[in-house]
Design an enzyme around this catalytic site. Structure first.
Site, short mmCIF file in Angstrom:
data_model
loop_
_atom_site.label_atom_id
_atom_site.label_comp_id
_atom_site.label_asym_id
_atom_site.label_seq_id
_atom_site.Cartn_x
_atom_site.Cartn_y
_atom_site.Cartn_z
N ASP A 163 0.73 -1.12 0.13
CA ASP A 163 -0.03 0.00 0.02
C ASP A 163 0.92 1.24 0.04
O ASP A 163 2.09 1.23 0.43
CB ASP A 163 -0.73 0.02 1.21
CG ASP A 163 -0.25 0.19 2.51
OD1 ASP A 163 0.93 -0.65 2.67
OD2 ASP A 163 -0.56 0.90 3.58
N GLU A 187 -0.07 -1.14 5.80
CA GLU A 187 0.77 -0.68 6.49
C GLU A 187 0.68 0.77 6.82
O GLU A 187 1.12 1.38 7.97
CB GLU A 187 2.35 -0.90 6.10
CG GLU A 187 3.53 -0.65 6.86
CD GLU A 187 4.10 0.91 7.02
OE1 GLU A 187 4.81 1.01 7.92
OE2 GLU A 187 3.74 1.35 5.99
#
Length: 480
Positions: free
Chosen positions: A97, A159
């Site tokens: 991400d 994350e």
């Protein structure tokens, strides 16, 4: 390459030949706007997950599973590559991400249309952390899909924005058993300088409030005698630092930093400090940003300057972020800061201080077999250059999650990102040379660890080797 063996030079040459394919993989992944922040669409994250699975299969990974918890849009990829019988186990982690692009007007090119030039790729997420994903894939290519260690590859999709995945390793430690855990979410202090990150500061959030009147009052009628809550709170916050900008709070640990660091000029450039504006604090730069505490006011309740109110404030509130020495318990540091603020009583006014979320930092032991293997690997990949140690002023919660799950596994932080990559900012970039050398570093690390004392018949997952402690991060002074 110089300063290394002919075999390692051949390995590096082969990695260079693989670089175009690595760039193609990186560009494919970076085109996907895989932002996990609230309010962003889920489909790009799922597209990125599917692309990762395809790329892992393309380099020969057969066992690919996933972890999907409540609150997660996209799964965490968990891929396994078996090594020879009795080989040590290495877990390699990074994330797919990315943060949002921000103001696209500050970008030279569209953030999700990565641009490749002679020495770099520019685009959102290319350094944080899709370049590290490309490096992991490249290292598997470099060993023809047959690493000399057993690999567990963990690629997270949440994350950047308060992941719930970090709850999983402590709850299921058996799934994360390893001799060494590599967090590939970092990189070198500057391009061309191989660096192992050994420290992460902890973090505490704190709310401070002053209440003085039953309601706001007209400043003309009451100002001068009625206690203004904002002024009281500002006075208390001003007590946190002395005239030089050093923290004036007892009980916060700080020590000199003797590892790799930035020069003041480099730091000014990286931080974007305006001409003529001085840096704050005294002592070495590393002790201010890595091995010492820092307090930042991250929110303050007040009318905006564009809409002022002629009123004595009845209440005022601020939110502080405290960054904590890597080895000091975050809760302990938070209580020290809270005690300082409660003792201020500006103009005789009591403050309401609440210690919020606290996350411990991390300080890695050095000198163990995996640490030595990583030093050799980075030295090899960067032409025999001496390997430095670094810390980060921010925190990476997954490191502590892995540490709680597997306290005996050595934790190592290195990767393809460097200090000038401008992660989270406009024109984020990944240097191709750093990417290629990281591929070599990963492959050599696997080889060196397999050949070392944690090989067949010796220590296995969960075995503690305390090694030694890096003096730049742990014990140069009692007031760190």
């Amino acid at each position: 390459m110089t300063g290394i063996s002919s075999d390692d030079a051949a390995l590096a040459a082969r990695a260079a030949e693989l670089t175009p394919s690595l760039v193609d993989r990186l560009v494919r992944l970076a085109r996907i706007p895989s932002v996990a922040a609230p309010g962003f669409p889920a489909e790009p994250l799922l597209d990125a997950h599917r692309a990762l699975v395809e790329e892992l299969r393309a380099v020969g990974v057969g066992q690919i599973d996933q972890v999907l918890l409540d609150g997660m849009t996209a799964p965490t990829v968990v891929a396994d590559v078996p090594g020879p019988p009795g080989a040590p186990t290495v877990l390699v982690y990074t994330h797919y991400d990315v943060v949002p692009a921000g103001d696209e007007g500050l970008w030279d090119t569209p953030p999700f249309e990565p641009v490749v030039s002679a020495d770099r790729v520019v685009g959102r997420g290319v350094a944080d952390s899709k370049g590290n994903i490309a490096a992991i894939l490249g290292a598997l290519q470099l060993v023809d899909g047959r690493p000399p260690v057993t690999l567990r590859i963990v690629l997270e999709g949440h994350e950047e924005f308060g992941s719930v995945y970090e709850e999983h390793p402590p709850a299921h430690p058996e799934l994360y058993a390893a001799d060494a855990i590599v967090i590939a979410d970092v990189g070198n202090v500057r391009p061309g300088v191989p660096t192992l990150t050994i420290g992460l500061r902890g973090s505490v959030t704190m709310t401070v409030e002053a209440r003085t009147l039953d309601t706001d009052k007209h400043s003309g009628q009451f100002g001068g005698a009625a206690p203004d809550a904002r002024t009281a709170l500002i006075r208390a916050l001003a007590s946190l630092h002395d005239a030089r900008g050093d923290l004036a709070v007892a009980g916060l640990r700080r020590e000199p930093w003797t590892g790799a660091s930035y020069t003041d000029d480099e730091f000014r450039e990286l931080a974007g400090v305006l001409p003529g504006v001085p840096l704050v604090g005294t002592g070495d730069l590393g002790s201010r940003i890595w091995s010492g505490a820092a307090v930042t006011v991250i929110a303050f309740d007040a009318p905006p300057a564009s809409a002022p109110l002629n009123a004595v404030a009845s209440s005022a509130r601020a939110v502080l972020n405290l960054r904590v020495h890597p080895a000091q318990p975050a809760r302990e540091a938070g209580e020290a800061l809270a005690a300082h603020l409660r003792a201020q009583r500006p103009f005789g006014i009591d403050l309401d201080v609440t210690v919020g979320e606290a996350g411990d930092g991390f300080l890695a032991p050095t000198g163990g077999p995996a640490f030595r293997a990583a030093q050799t690997a980075l030295r090899t990949a960067w032409d025999g250059a001496e390997v430095g140690t670094l810390a980060l002023g921010g925190s990476i919660p997954i490191v502590m999650a892995f540490h709680e799950a597997q306290p005996g596994a050595e934790k190592l932080l290195f990767g393809a990102t460097d200090g000038y990559a401008n992660i989270h900012g406009p024109n984020e970039r990944q240097l191709l040379d750093e990417l290629t050398r990281t591929v070599v570093a990963l492959a050599v690390f696997w080889r060196e660890l397999a050949a070392g004392p944690t090989g067949p018949g010796t220590a296995g997952p969960g075995t503690t080797d305390p090694g030694t402690t890096d003096p730049g991060a742990t014990d140069p002074g009692a007031d760190r």
